[in-house]
Design a protein around this motif. Structure first.
Motif, PDB file in Angstrom:
ATOM      1  N   LEU A   1       0.824  -1.204   0.000  1.00  0.00           N
ATOM      2  CA  LEU A   1       0.000   0.000   0.000  1.00  0.00           C
ATOM      3  C   LEU A   1       0.862   1.258   0.000  1.00  0.00           C
ATOM      4  CD1 LEU A   1      -2.760  -1.019   2.588  1.00  0.00           C
ATOM      5  CD2 LEU A   1      -2.972  -0.934   0.097  1.00  0.00           C
ATOM      6  N   ILE A   2       2.026   1.196   0.651  1.00  0.00           N
ATOM      7  CA  ILE A   2       2.919   2.356   0.705  1.00  0.00           C
ATOM      8  C   ILE A   2       3.643   2.566  -0.619  1.00  0.00           C
ATOM      9  CG2 ILE A   2       5.037   3.255   1.772  1.00  0.00           C
ATOM     10  CD1 ILE A   2       4.126   1.900   4.379  1.00  0.00           C
ATOM     11  N   THR A   3       4.096   1.468  -1.236  1.00  0.00           N
ATOM     12  CA  THR A   3       4.943   1.579  -2.429  1.00  0.00           C
ATOM     13  C   THR A   3       4.154   1.554  -3.731  1.00  0.00           C
ATOM     14  OG1 THR A   3       5.296  -0.819  -2.437  1.00  0.00           O
ATOM     15  CG2 THR A   3       6.895   0.527  -1.242  1.00  0.00           C
ATOM     16  N   GLY A   4       2.865   1.250  -3.678  1.00  0.00           N
ATOM     17  CA  GLY A   4       2.047   1.250  -4.884  1.00  0.00           C
ATOM     18  C   GLY A   4       1.637   2.656  -5.263  1.00  0.00           C
ATOM     19  N   GLN A   5       0.569   2.763  -6.033  1.00  0.00           N
ATOM     20  CA  GLN A   5       0.100   4.082  -6.450  1.00  0.00           C
ATOM     21  C   GLN A   5      -0.248   4.932  -5.234  1.00  0.00           C
ATOM     22  OE1 GLN A   5      -3.923   4.203  -8.258  1.00  0.00           O
ATOM     23  NE2 GLN A   5      -4.000   1.992  -7.852  1.00  0.00           N
ATOM     24  N   PRO A   6      -0.128   6.241  -5.322  1.00  0.00           N
ATOM     25  CA  PRO A   6      -0.429   7.097  -4.176  1.00  0.00           C
ATOM     26  C   PRO A   6      -1.868   6.917  -3.702  1.00  0.00           C
ATOM     27  CG  PRO A   6       0.734   8.329  -5.867  1.00  0.00           C
ATOM     28  CD  PRO A   6       0.375   7.004  -6.484  1.00  0.00           C
ATOM     29  N   LEU A   7      -2.027   6.895  -2.386  1.00  0.00           N
ATOM     30  CA  LEU A   7      -3.355   6.773  -1.786  1.00  0.00           C
ATOM     31  C   LEU A   7      -3.719   8.030  -0.999  1.00  0.00           C
ATOM     32  CD1 LEU A   7      -3.142   3.094  -0.421  1.00  0.00           C
ATOM     33  CD2 LEU A   7      -4.132   3.883  -2.589  1.00  0.00           C
ATOM     34  N   THR A   8      -2.947   9.090  -1.186  1.00  0.00           N
ATOM     35  CA  THR A   8      -3.167  10.305  -0.418  1.00  0.00           C
ATOM     36  C   THR A   8      -4.458  11.037  -0.792  1.00  0.00           C
ATOM     37  OG1 THR A   8      -1.707  11.424  -1.994  1.00  0.00           O
ATOM     38  CG2 THR A   8      -0.734  10.712   0.095  1.00  0.00           C
ATOM     39  N   HIS A   9      -5.077  10.638  -1.911  1.00  0.00           N
ATOM     40  CA  HIS A   9      -6.349  11.253  -2.298  1.00  0.00           C
ATOM     41  C   HIS A   9      -7.520  10.686  -1.504  1.00  0.00           C
ATOM     42  CE1 HIS A   9      -6.332   7.461  -4.490  1.00  0.00           C
ATOM     43  NE2 HIS A   9      -7.634   7.595  -4.653  1.00  0.00           N
ATOM     44  N   LEU A  10      -7.309   9.552  -0.832  1.00  0.00           N
ATOM     45  CA  LEU A  10      -8.388   8.926  -0.077  1.00  0.00           C
ATOM     46  C   LEU A  10      -8.791   9.782   1.116  1.00  0.00           C
ATOM     47  CD1 LEU A  10      -7.191   5.196   0.099  1.00  0.00           C
ATOM     48  CD2 LEU A  10      -8.991   6.133  -1.375  1.00  0.00           C
ATOM     49  N   THR A  11     -10.066   9.690   1.466  1.00  0.00           N
ATOM     50  CA  THR A  11     -10.543  10.279   2.716  1.00  0.00           C
ATOM     51  C   THR A  11     -10.415   9.277   3.851  1.00  0.00           C
ATOM     52  OG1 THR A  11     -12.120  11.639   1.472  1.00  0.00           O
ATOM     53  CG2 THR A  11     -12.513  11.392   3.839  1.00  0.00           C
ATOM     54  N   HIS A  12     -10.745   8.012   3.564  1.00  0.00           N
ATOM     55  CA  HIS A  12     -10.701   6.966   4.578  1.00  0.00           C
ATOM     56  C   HIS A  12     -10.008   5.722   4.017  1.00  0.00           C
ATOM     57  CE1 HIS A  12     -13.598   9.291   6.927  1.00  0.00           C
ATOM     58  NE2 HIS A  12     -14.355   9.368   5.854  1.00  0.00           N
ATOM     59  N   LEU A  13      -9.135   5.140   4.827  1.00  0.00           N
ATOM     60  CA  LEU A  13      -8.524   3.841   4.540  1.00  0.00           C
ATOM     61  C   LEU A  13      -8.744   2.980   5.778  1.00  0.00           C
ATOM     62  CD1 LEU A  13      -6.764   1.888   2.873  1.00  0.00           C
ATOM     63  CD2 LEU A  13      -4.744   2.962   3.908  1.00  0.00           C
TER      64      LEU A  13
ATOM     65  N   ALA B   1       3.110   7.956   5.698  1.00  0.00           N
ATOM     66  CA  ALA B   1       2.985   8.016   4.246  1.00  0.00           C
ATOM     67  C   ALA B   1       1.645   8.576   3.793  1.00  0.00           C
ATOM     68  CB  ALA B   1       3.179   6.614   3.657  1.00  0.00           C
ATOM     69  N   LEU B   2       0.673   8.632   4.703  1.00  0.00           N
ATOM     70  CA  LEU B   2      -0.681   9.051   4.324  1.00  0.00           C
ATOM     71  C   LEU B   2      -1.170  10.190   5.209  1.00  0.00           C
ATOM     72  CD1 LEU B   2      -2.186   5.469   3.816  1.00  0.00           C
ATOM     73  CD2 LEU B   2      -1.519   7.091   2.026  1.00  0.00           C
ATOM     74  N   PRO B   3      -0.483  11.309   5.212  1.00  0.00           N
ATOM     75  CA  PRO B   3      -0.940  12.448   6.014  1.00  0.00           C
ATOM     76  C   PRO B   3      -2.267  12.969   5.473  1.00  0.00           C
ATOM     77  CG  PRO B   3       0.775  13.135   4.492  1.00  0.00           C
ATOM     78  CD  PRO B   3       0.702  11.637   4.393  1.00  0.00           C
ATOM     79  N   GLY B   4      -3.162  13.261   6.375  1.00  0.00           N
ATOM     80  CA  GLY B   4      -4.456  13.782   5.955  1.00  0.00           C
ATOM     81  C   GLY B   4      -5.482  12.713   5.646  1.00  0.00           C
ATOM     82  N   VAL B   5      -5.070  11.430   5.589  1.00  0.00           N
ATOM     83  CA  VAL B   5      -6.004  10.330   5.353  1.00  0.00           C
ATOM     84  C   VAL B   5      -6.418   9.742   6.697  1.00  0.00           C
ATOM     85  CG1 VAL B   5      -6.363   8.093   4.246  1.00  0.00           C
ATOM     86  CG2 VAL B   5      -4.922   9.821   3.137  1.00  0.00           C
ATOM     87  N   ASP B   6      -7.703   9.507   6.881  1.00  0.00           N
ATOM     88  CA  ASP B   6      -8.200   8.853   8.092  1.00  0.00           C
ATOM     89  C   ASP B   6      -7.919   7.356   7.968  1.00  0.00           C
ATOM     90  OD1 ASP B   6      -9.537   8.055  10.383  1.00  0.00           O
ATOM     91  OD2 ASP B   6     -11.522   8.189   9.461  1.00  0.00           O
ATOM     92  N   VAL B   7      -6.835   6.890   8.597  1.00  0.00           N
ATOM     93  CA  VAL B   7      -6.425   5.491   8.515  1.00  0.00           C
ATOM     94  C   VAL B   7      -6.850   4.780   9.799  1.00  0.00           C
ATOM     95  CG1 VAL B   7      -4.514   3.881   8.197  1.00  0.00           C
ATOM     96  CG2 VAL B   7      -4.444   6.144   7.111  1.00  0.00           C
ATOM     97  N   ASN B   8      -7.697   3.773   9.664  1.00  0.00           N
ATOM     98  CA  ASN B   8      -8.164   3.010  10.821  1.00  0.00           C
ATOM     99  C   ASN B   8      -7.277   1.781  10.994  1.00  0.00           C
ATOM    100  OD1 ASN B   8      -9.480   1.500  12.769  1.00  0.00           O
ATOM    101  ND2 ASN B   8     -11.525   1.850  11.925  1.00  0.00           N
TER     102      ASN B   8
END
Length: 327
Positions: free
Chosen positions: A267-279, A297-304
């Motif tokens: 998930l970190i090395t694949g395509q960027p996920l920073t556009h997500l709101t929730h992961l 790696a995902l600042p601003g993403v709500d990672v549960n």
């Protein structure tokens, strides 16, 4: 696993009144004769269609007939189908009866097939059937929730013009379901949730079976994707890393499964996920150091990352990971 005992699709769940029945005991009939609150207007409730799995006073078909005779069915917006007979009986009769009366249910927009609690039947023991007729008989349906995967199938050629939300909750989901959603056209679908489960209970979907969903060609409106409760969660995470559909999502749900450091790295090395709101990665096997890397790696993403689990050691020294829901 019943999630909608009291409400479904934002509506209170209503049951038909009990009635005296020749097979009932005297005490049961006395209770049924007591004054009961008036039924709500047909449009103001999600209507429960269910009979007990044992000692039922009516067959499912008798209850369904009484529903047609009692409720103004042309106004019914939502139906919750629970137990439909004895344990081991499939949902085929419930599906057939519903679809045969589609003309009398023109306002139906929300359907839950299999609202059965674990006290009534474990999720992987629920016997489902071919649900293709539901999608063909109700072209205006917006919500479809199905619980249980045993015997469940869906024609891969079918699509649906209006369906917005589809949820399949199981301890083992047959590959036919993700294949159908990957092959068909679902132009209105915004949320798709699949509990893929484990092979022991029929969860035989591979990453290849998810390819159509991950391409997203027939899912142009999809913004929420859940590929959950899987014993191959690391492989799914790796596939997500290059999946075209991901760039359109606001929510990605890989929770309830066996996700570990390998999947988190993907998930970190694949395509960027920073556009997500929730992961959502809840119920996982990710180590503490990798969790810190994910969050960084995902600042601003709500990672549960709630509910971290520890792999269980087997006698041969191998570590065993488990999904949240199996049997």
């Amino acid at each position: 696993m019943s999630r909608y005992e009291s409400h479904f699709a934002g509506l209170p769940v209503a049951h038909l009144h009990e009635i005296p029945h020749p097979k009932a005991t005297r005490s049961d009939n006395a209770r049924a004769r007591k004054p009961q609150a008036p039924l709500p207007a047909a449009a103001d409730a999600a209507w429960a269609l269910r009979v007990p799995g044992y000692q039922a006073h009516e067959t499912y078909e008798e209850y369904f007939t009484r529903f047609l005779e009692t409720v103004k069915t042309e106004d019914v917006p939502a139906i919750v189908i629970g137990t439909w007979g004895e344990h081991g009986e499939s949902s085929a009769t419930a599906v057939r009866l519903l679809c045969e009366q589609a003309a009398r249910l023109p306002a139906l927009r929300h359907l839950y097939l299999g609202d059965i609690s674990s006290e009534e039947n474990e999720i992987s023991w629920i016997q489902q059937s071919d649900i293709t007729p539901i999608l063909t008989a109700f072209p205006a349906l917006e919500t479809l929730v199905v619980q249980g995967g045993d015997g469940l199938t869906l024609d891969p050629a079918v699509g649906h013009p209006a369906l917005r939300t589809a949820e399949f909750q199981s301890g083992g989901l047959p590959a036919a379901i993700p294949r159908a959603f990957g092959a068909g056209a679902f132009p209105s679908l915004t949320s798709l949730e699949l509990w893929l489960g484990v092979s022991e209970y029929g969860g035989d979907a591979t990453v290849a079976d998810l390819a159509g969903i991950l391409r997203g060609d027939g899912l142009p409106a999809l913004t929420r994707l859940g590929l959950m409760n899987s014993e191959i969660q690391d492989e799914i995470a790796a596939a997500v890393g290059s999946a075209p559909v991901v760039s359109r999502l606001t929510t990605l749900d890989l929770s309830m499964g066996t996700l570990g450091d390998e999947g988190a790295e993907a998930l970190i090395t694949g395509q960027p996920l920073t556009h997500l709101t929730h992961l959502n990665l809840r119920h996982h096997f990710i180590g503490e150091a990798m969790r810190r890397r994910l969050l960084a790696a995902l600042p601003g993403v709500d990672v549960n990352l709630d509910d971290p689990e520890e792999a269980e050691e087997w006698g041969d020294g191998q570590a065993w990971r488990y999904t949240e829901v199996a049997e």
